[in-house]
Design a protein around this motif. Structure first.
Motif, PDB file in Angstrom:
ATOM      1  N   LEU A 103      -8.510   3.454  -2.617  1.00 36.09           N
ATOM      2  CA  LEU A 103      -8.409   3.302  -1.151  1.00 36.09           C
ATOM      3  C   LEU A 103      -8.168   1.846  -0.778  1.00 36.09           C
ATOM      4  CD1 LEU A 103     -11.260   5.630   0.221  1.00 36.09           C
ATOM      5  CD2 LEU A 103      -8.800   6.062   0.189  1.00 36.09           C
ATOM      6  N   GLU A 104      -8.875   0.942  -1.426  1.00 36.08           N
ATOM      7  CA  GLU A 104      -8.728  -0.489  -1.125  1.00 36.08           C
ATOM      8  C   GLU A 104      -7.320  -0.986  -1.453  1.00 36.08           C
ATOM      9  OE1 GLU A 104     -13.443  -1.460  -2.094  1.00 36.08           O
ATOM     10  OE2 GLU A 104     -11.864  -1.987  -3.517  1.00 36.08           O
ATOM     11  N   GLN A 105      -6.762  -0.508  -2.546  1.00 40.99           N
ATOM     12  CA  GLN A 105      -5.415  -0.937  -2.918  1.00 40.99           C
ATOM     13  C   GLN A 105      -4.375  -0.422  -1.926  1.00 40.99           C
ATOM     14  OE1 GLN A 105      -4.530   0.029  -7.004  1.00 40.99           O
ATOM     15  NE2 GLN A 105      -6.335  -1.030  -7.788  1.00 40.99           N
ATOM     16  N   VAL A 106      -4.536   0.816  -1.458  1.00 42.53           N
ATOM     17  CA  VAL A 106      -3.593   1.361  -0.481  1.00 42.53           C
ATOM     18  C   VAL A 106      -3.692   0.603   0.835  1.00 42.53           C
ATOM     19  CG1 VAL A 106      -3.019   3.397   0.893  1.00 42.53           C
ATOM     20  CG2 VAL A 106      -3.494   3.637  -1.550  1.00 42.53           C
ATOM     21  N   GLU A 107      -4.902   0.276   1.255  1.00 44.38           N
ATOM     22  CA  GLU A 107      -5.085  -0.486   2.497  1.00 44.38           C
ATOM     23  C   GLU A 107      -4.439  -1.862   2.384  1.00 44.38           C
ATOM     24  OE1 GLU A 107      -9.249  -0.564   3.156  1.00 44.38           O
ATOM     25  OE2 GLU A 107      -9.410   1.582   3.632  1.00 44.38           O
ATOM     26  N   ALA A 108      -4.602  -2.498   1.205  1.00 45.26           N
ATOM     27  CA  ALA A 108      -3.979  -3.813   1.015  1.00 45.26           C
ATOM     28  C   ALA A 108      -2.464  -3.705   1.008  1.00 45.26           C
ATOM     29  CB  ALA A 108      -4.474  -4.434  -0.292  1.00 45.26           C
ATOM     30  N   LEU A 109      -1.925  -2.650   0.416  1.00 46.64           N
ATOM     31  CA  LEU A 109      -0.478  -2.470   0.367  1.00 46.64           C
ATOM     32  C   LEU A 109       0.091  -2.194   1.758  1.00 46.64           C
ATOM     33  CD1 LEU A 109       2.101  -2.208  -1.370  1.00 46.64           C
ATOM     34  CD2 LEU A 109       1.561   0.214  -1.673  1.00 46.64           C
ATOM     35  N   ASN A 110      -0.658  -1.485   2.591  1.00 43.30           N
ATOM     36  CA  ASN A 110      -0.179  -1.162   3.935  1.00 43.30           C
ATOM     37  C   ASN A 110       0.088  -2.408   4.772  1.00 43.30           C
ATOM     38  OD1 ASN A 110      -0.101   1.584   3.560  1.00 43.30           O
ATOM     39  ND2 ASN A 110      -2.185   1.941   4.326  1.00 43.30           N
ATOM     40  N   LEU A 111      -0.568  -3.502   4.433  1.00 44.83           N
ATOM     41  CA  LEU A 111      -0.330  -4.753   5.145  1.00 44.83           C
ATOM     42  C   LEU A 111       1.008  -5.379   4.774  1.00 44.83           C
ATOM     43  CD1 LEU A 111      -3.907  -6.341   4.791  1.00 44.83           C
ATOM     44  CD2 LEU A 111      -2.968  -5.091   6.762  1.00 44.83           C
ATOM     45  N   GLN A 112       1.638  -4.882   3.709  1.00 44.37           N
ATOM     46  CA  GLN A 112       2.870  -5.495   3.202  1.00 44.37           C
ATOM     47  C   GLN A 112       4.107  -4.624   3.406  1.00 44.37           C
ATOM     48  OE1 GLN A 112       2.239  -6.665  -0.944  1.00 44.37           O
ATOM     49  NE2 GLN A 112       0.036  -6.891  -0.586  1.00 44.37           N
ATOM     50  N   ILE A 113       3.929  -3.370   3.746  1.00 43.15           N
ATOM     51  CA  ILE A 113       5.077  -2.473   3.889  1.00 43.15           C
ATOM     52  C   ILE A 113       5.191  -2.007   5.334  1.00 43.15           C
ATOM     53  CG2 ILE A 113       4.947  -1.711   1.491  1.00 43.15           C
ATOM     54  CD1 ILE A 113       3.526   0.794   2.386  1.00 43.15           C
ATOM     55  N   ASN A 114       6.403  -1.567   5.682  1.00 41.35           N
ATOM     56  CA  ASN A 114       6.671  -1.170   7.065  1.00 41.35           C
ATOM     57  C   ASN A 114       6.140   0.220   7.393  1.00 41.35           C
ATOM     58  OD1 ASN A 114       8.071  -3.584   7.528  1.00 41.35           O
ATOM     59  ND2 ASN A 114       9.978  -2.725   6.700  1.00 41.35           N
ATOM     60  N   THR A 115       6.045   1.085   6.386  1.00 42.35           N
ATOM     61  CA  THR A 115       5.580   2.458   6.609  1.00 42.35           C
ATOM     62  C   THR A 115       4.234   2.637   5.911  1.00 42.35           C
ATOM     63  OG1 THR A 115       7.876   3.197   6.597  1.00 42.35           O
ATOM     64  CG2 THR A 115       6.170   4.886   6.398  1.00 42.35           C
ATOM     65  N   PRO A 116       3.140   2.603   6.674  1.00 42.94           N
ATOM     66  CA  PRO A 116       1.803   2.717   6.073  1.00 42.94           C
ATOM     67  C   PRO A 116       1.630   4.049   5.359  1.00 42.94           C
ATOM     68  CG  PRO A 116       1.652   1.927   8.316  1.00 42.94           C
ATOM     69  CD  PRO A 116       3.064   2.408   8.135  1.00 42.94           C
ATOM     70  N   MET A 117       0.800   4.038   4.309  1.00 45.76           N
ATOM     71  CA  MET A 117       0.454   5.233   3.552  1.00 45.76           C
ATOM     72  C   MET A 117      -1.037   5.522   3.704  1.00 45.76           C
ATOM     73  SD  MET A 117       2.425   4.732  -0.083  1.00 45.76           S
ATOM     74  CE  MET A 117       4.166   4.299  -0.207  1.00 45.76           C
ATOM     75  N   HIS A 118      -1.377   6.789   3.579  1.00 42.69           N
ATOM     76  CA  HIS A 118      -2.785   7.204   3.594  1.00 42.69           C
ATOM     77  C   HIS A 118      -2.962   8.242   2.498  1.00 42.69           C
ATOM     78  CE1 HIS A 118      -3.414   5.087   7.371  1.00 42.69           C
ATOM     79  NE2 HIS A 118      -2.285   5.658   7.802  1.00 42.69           N
ATOM     80  N   ILE A 119      -4.055   8.151   1.750  1.00 48.25           N
ATOM     81  CA  ILE A 119      -4.301   9.102   0.669  1.00 48.25           C
ATOM     82  C   ILE A 119      -5.596   9.863   0.912  1.00 48.25           C
ATOM     83  CG2 ILE A 119      -3.042   7.722  -1.028  1.00 48.25           C
ATOM     84  CD1 ILE A 119      -5.755   6.858  -2.186  1.00 48.25           C
ATOM     85  N   ARG A 120      -5.605  11.091   0.376  1.00 51.10           N
ATOM     86  CA  ARG A 120      -6.809  11.902   0.331  1.00 51.10           C
ATOM     87  C   ARG A 120      -7.275  11.954  -1.125  1.00 51.10           C
ATOM     88  NH1 ARG A 120      -3.586  15.722   3.419  1.00 51.10           N
ATOM     89  NH2 ARG A 120      -3.224  16.742   1.415  1.00 51.10           N
ATOM     90  N   ILE A 121      -8.585  11.951  -1.307  1.00 54.66           N
ATOM     91  CA  ILE A 121      -9.131  11.982  -2.669  1.00 54.66           C
ATOM     92  C   ILE A 121     -10.214  13.051  -2.746  1.00 54.66           C
ATOM     93  CG2 ILE A 121     -10.382  10.696  -4.454  1.00 54.66           C
ATOM     94  CD1 ILE A 121      -9.101   8.141  -3.408  1.00 54.66           C
ATOM     95  N   GLY A 122     -10.174  13.860  -3.817  1.00 59.34           N
ATOM     96  CA  GLY A 122     -11.212  14.848  -4.084  1.00 59.34           C
ATOM     97  C   GLY A 122     -11.793  14.651  -5.469  1.00 59.34           C
ATOM     98  N   VAL A 123     -13.114  14.782  -5.611  1.00 57.96           N
ATOM     99  CA  VAL A 123     -13.809  14.528  -6.876  1.00 57.96           C
ATOM    100  C   VAL A 123     -14.824  15.641  -7.133  1.00 57.96           C
ATOM    101  CG1 VAL A 123     -15.293  12.947  -8.170  1.00 57.96           C
ATOM    102  CG2 VAL A 123     -13.543  12.030  -6.613  1.00 57.96           C
ATOM    103  N   HIS A 124     -14.850  16.141  -8.376  1.00 60.93           N
ATOM    104  CA  HIS A 124     -15.838  17.149  -8.768  1.00 60.93           C
ATOM    105  C   HIS A 124     -16.234  16.933 -10.225  1.00 60.93           C
ATOM    106  CE1 HIS A 124     -18.131  20.767  -9.102  1.00 60.93           C
ATOM    107  NE2 HIS A 124     -17.265  21.383  -9.907  1.00 60.93           N
TER     108      HIS A 124
END
Length: 536
Positions: A434-455
């Motif tokens: 999540l932290e890496q995606v948030e940092a990348l969103n500051l550098q690209i024009n089209t922000p990304m968002h991810i969902r994560i599931g853990v079991h």
């Protein structure tokens, strides 16, 4: 040849002489060898009473060997054939004298063996008599020089005659048409000899053959030159005042940098022991002085060609090792280290059950719509940046990347090597993603968002495919983690109750919520909000 009587006569003489040499050398070699065995046994057992007769037999064998050895020399052979039957009579007379001595003393010893208590010598003495009789038959059969060979001597079925065998050999070894050969190997050759005349003559001969030649007047100078200059071949004299050639050879072969440098020894010492010691020490070849120029040229060309083949072999091996390293690197990028080791160990069907594993699924929200509106190069670039960052985090944390499918990313901990903190390390991995995606969103024009599931739970893991290997995990735990991802919220980490119970001491979690999971119905899940702060 068939139409020329003189050629035919010479041909017949050569065939006869070749056959004579062959028939004489074998029994004489056997006689000399048996004599050595008999004398060794007598000395070992201190049989003094037989020593004198054995010495006489041995001396006669040595004389016989010397006479036969003379037949190998061209001048003697030519004189024998040119003198015709008179030469043969002298040959038979000269050979019979030592043969009669061998037979006489051997027969006397046989009669006395029982009294001398040396019955064990009987088989060798009988062998001496047998080989001497064989030699006598061959000598007697050489009564006259052969007539001009008939055409059917060299052709037709049945056992080949001497002339036919000689013709076959001559045909096989006829002079090579040099104009049809490729250019012989040329090389950088170091000539080492303490005699200036020898160095100069040899260097001139080699330069005339197209080689580059350097000379050294002694062993120390040769070693110094080899350390500073690359050579393809060294011609090394054996006897030198400062350091002998054998020691120079030994020093070269002890040095890894020069171990493969071919060395041809040249010396006036042609005893077989010297030859054997030099070959054992690593010499490529050995030539006695004065050397035959044609033989020297052949040996040099063979040594250079062999060196070139060794260089090609080392080059190919280096290429093979480089390709093998690429293969290993690629294999390790696809499969876990432990699985690669098992494959190398011969396992072909790898499948294991793990009772306690944590699986993570992630997916980029709305990636399909986003990729449709962006240039393909931008999509691939941004996706590569995201997944490369995930790969680095997985490597740092020691979790196993399982696969990527489009914009989905899957990792697991506890496979193929179990670990007690598998749930904690996977949740830490999720937060870093999540932290890496948030940092990348500051550098690209089209922000990304991810969902994560853990079991967390049991899985089956193993290798699938025979052409493109894939290490994969299966089971209800995998399906549950995937469903947690699809029912989760963008930018959040949804975990199962089983995982929550394992990580709540390290991470802040939301209160449980009821979530409908396909195939499970309503289940309690949690969202990870942060790492727990460490109190001072």
């Amino acid at each position: 040849m068939k139409n020329d009587p003189d050629n035919a006569t010479r041909y017949a003489g050569k065939a006869w002489l070749a056959n004579l040499r062959q028939n004489l050398i074998s029994p004489v070699s056997a006689i000399v060898g048996i004599c050595d065995l008999l004398r060794t046994d007598a000395a070992r057992l201190a049989l003094q009473d037989v020593a004198s007769d054995l010495d006489k037999i041995s001396n006669a064998a040595a004389e016989l060997n010397a006479l036969v050895d003379e037949l190998l020399h061209r001048d003697v052979a030519l004189n024998l054939t040119s003198n015709g039957d008179e030469g043969l009579k002298r040959l038979r007379h000269d050979l019979r004298t030592p043969m009669n001595a061998i037979k006489g003393y051997s027969e006397m010893l046989l009669e006395d063996l029982e009294d001398l208590q040396a019955d064990h010598l009987e088989p060798d003495l009988l062998g001496l008599l047998e080989h001497t009789d064989t030699l006598l038959r061959h000598v007697d059969s050489a009564a006259t020089l052969p007539e001009t060979p008939r055409s059917d001597d060299c052709e037709g079925a049945g056992t080949p005659t001497t002339a036919a065998m000689f013709a076959n050999l001559v045909k096989s070894m006829q002079p090579v048409d040099r104009s049809k050969l490729t250019q012989p190997e040329k090389g950088k050759i170091l000539v080492v000899d303490d005699v200036e005349a020898n160095r100069s003559l040899l260097a001139r001969r080699l330069e005339r053959d197209g080689h580059q030649v350097w000379t050294a007047a002694g062993g120390h100078a040769a070693l110094e030159m080899v350390s500073q200059q690359q050579f393809d071949l060294v011609l090394l004299d054996l006897m030198m005042p400062d350091i002998n050639g054998f020691d120079v050879l030994a020093k070269l072969k002890e040095d890894d940098a020069h171990r493969n440098l071919p060395v041809i020894m040249i010396s006036a010492l042609d005893e077989i022991e010297n030859v054997a010691r030099c070959i054992e020490a690593g010499a490529e070849d050995y030539l006695p002085k004065p050397f035959d120029p044609i033989l020297l040229q052949a040996r040099i060309n063979a040594a250079l060609e062999k060196k070139r083949w060794h260089e090609r072999e080392r080059h190919y091996l280096k290429q093979m090792n480089a390709e093998k390293q690429k293969y290993e690197t690629l294999l390790h990028s696809i499969l876990p280290q432990q699985i690669v080791t098992r494959l190398h160990g011969g396992e072909t069907a790898i499948a294991d059950r793990y009772e306690d594993v944590t699986v993570l699924f992630s997916d980029i929200v709305g990636f399909t719509e986003m990729s449709a509106s962006l240039p393909p190069a931008h999509v691939v670039r941004d996706l590569n940046r995201v997944f490369s960052g995930f790969d680095r985090a997985a490597m740092e944390l020691g979790v196993e990347k399982i696969k990527t499918i489009g914009d989905a990313y899957m990792v697991a901990a506890g496979v193929p090597v179990g670990r007690s903190d598998h749930a904690e390390v996977i949740v830490e991995m999720a937060l870093r993603m999540l932290e890496q995606v948030e940092a990348l969103n500051l550098q690209i024009n089209t922000p990304m968002h991810i969902r994560i599931g853990v079991h967390s739970g049991p899985v089956v893991a193993g290798i699938i495919g025979s052409h493109r290997f894939l290490y994969d995990v299966w089971g209800d735990t995998v399906n549950f983690a995937s469903r947690l991802e699809t029912t989760g919220a963008p930018g959040r980490i949804q975990i199962s109750e089983a995982t929550a119970n394992r990580v709540k001491h390290r991470f802040d979690l939301t209160n449980p919520v009821w979530t409908r999971i396909k195939g499970k119905g309503q289940v309690r899940t949690h969202y990870v909000t942060a790492r727990k702060s460490v109190s001072g």
